[in-house]
Design a protein around this motif. Structure first.
Motif, mmCIF file in Angstrom:
data_model
loop_
_atom_site.group_PDB
_atom_site.id
_atom_site.type_symbol
_atom_site.label_atom_id
_atom_site.label_comp_id
_atom_site.label_asym_id
_atom_site.label_seq_id
_atom_site.Cartn_x
_atom_site.Cartn_y
_atom_site.Cartn_z
ATOM 1 N N ILE A 165 0.850 -1.183 0.000
ATOM 2 C CA ILE A 165 0.000 0.000 0.000
ATOM 3 C C ILE A 165 0.896 1.246 0.000
ATOM 4 O O ILE A 165 1.955 1.248 0.607
ATOM 5 C CB ILE A 165 -0.958 -0.003 1.205
ATOM 6 N N PHE A 167 0.903 5.401 0.716
ATOM 7 C CA PHE A 167 0.259 6.609 1.239
ATOM 8 C C PHE A 167 0.906 7.794 0.543
ATOM 9 O O PHE A 167 2.115 8.003 0.651
ATOM 10 C CB PHE A 167 0.450 6.718 2.755
ATOM 11 N N THR A 171 -2.645 11.483 -6.004
ATOM 12 C CA THR A 171 -3.249 10.239 -6.481
ATOM 13 C C THR A 171 -2.731 9.841 -7.865
ATOM 14 O O THR A 171 -2.830 8.673 -8.235
ATOM 15 C CB THR A 171 -4.785 10.343 -6.496
ATOM 16 N N GLN A 180 -4.988 1.338 -7.766
ATOM 17 C CA GLN A 180 -5.228 0.458 -6.626
ATOM 18 C C GLN A 180 -3.995 0.529 -5.731
ATOM 19 O O GLN A 180 -2.987 1.100 -6.098
ATOM 20 C CB GLN A 180 -5.479 -0.965 -7.096
ATOM 21 N N ASN A 181 -4.041 -0.042 -4.581
ATOM 22 C CA ASN A 181 -2.921 -0.089 -3.640
ATOM 23 C C ASN A 181 -2.507 1.296 -3.152
ATOM 24 O O ASN A 181 -1.401 1.452 -2.651
ATOM 25 C CB ASN A 181 -1.687 -0.771 -4.249
ATOM 26 N N VAL A 183 -3.576 5.022 -0.983
ATOM 27 C CA VAL A 183 -4.458 5.770 -0.093
ATOM 28 C C VAL A 183 -4.110 7.246 -0.260
ATOM 29 O O VAL A 183 -2.975 7.651 0.007
ATOM 30 C CB VAL A 183 -4.281 5.354 1.384
ATOM 31 N N VAL A 185 -3.879 10.998 0.675
ATOM 32 C CA VAL A 185 -3.698 11.706 1.941
ATOM 33 C C VAL A 185 -3.949 13.192 1.704
ATOM 34 O O VAL A 185 -3.489 13.744 0.696
ATOM 35 C CB VAL A 185 -2.259 11.487 2.469
#
Length: 196
Positions: A165, A167, A171, A180-181, A183, A185
């Motif tokens: 994943i 962070f 994006t 995908q994978n 997040v 912030v």
């Protein structure tokens, strides 16, 4: 009867806690979660040139705000005098970021994945991970220049995509994994630094 019941509950809680801790240790060592952390605007914010004032406006009532931690450094992306190594950049840590990374190290393998250059990344790591125990792999644009245009391909750091994943505040960096994978912030920008 009550003391027997409390003894049973105590043994169950201790046994359960020990079992969970043992399972977590097993997973970290055999099939770890790989957490990749972006630096700028995710876990920190660098401002260049140096702010004129050392004080951060405290907008919280009664002045009980926690200290916003920072350090000064030379960022060679910006003008500086190599003859006199005077810092040209102030780097603020996002409140809670260092604690979060440390806590994640108990159940995951942490990595740095940044579009920053090597020297800047090394300056950050000297502050956040001086003993080099928090981060396993460090990937920056000197190692992988495609980061800037193509995003952050997590396959550079691990083959276990189902356990990886990222962070990141951008994006667009999730593109190599088809978004995908990742997040997203909320960016920790100079404006947000002033609000801390």
């Amino acid at each position: 009867m009550t003391s027997q019941f409390l003894g049973y509950v105590r043994r169950t809680v201790i046994g359960g806690t020990t079992g969970i801790a043992g399972y977590s240790t097993y997973k970290v060592n055999t099939n770890p979660l790989h957490i990749f952390w972006d630096l700028d605007h995710t876990i920190l914010c660098s401002i260049s040139p140096l702010p004129e004032s050392d004080e951060i406006k405290d907008q919280r009532a009664f002045g009980f705000a926690p200290t916003l931690r920072y350090f000064d450094q030379i960022d060679d992306d910006f003008p500086f005098d190599p003859q006199t190594p005077t810092p040209n950049t102030r780097t603020y840590f996002r409140p809670g970021a260092r604690l979060t990374i440390w806590l994640c190290s108990f159940f995951a393998t942490n990595h740095v994945y940044t579009a920053a250059q090597r020297t800047y990344t090394e300056n950050i790591l000297k502050q956040i991970d001086p003993d080099r125990k928090l981060f396993h792999i460090v990937i920056h644009r000197d190692d992988y220049p495609q980061i800037v245009k193509e995003g952050k391909d997590l396959k550079i750091g691990t083959s276990q995509m189902e356990r990886a994943i990222l962070f990141d505040d951008r994006t667009s960096n999730f593109k190599p994994q088809h978004y995908q994978n990742g997040v997203g912030v909320l960016p920790f920008t100079p404006t947000r630094v002033e609000q801390c």
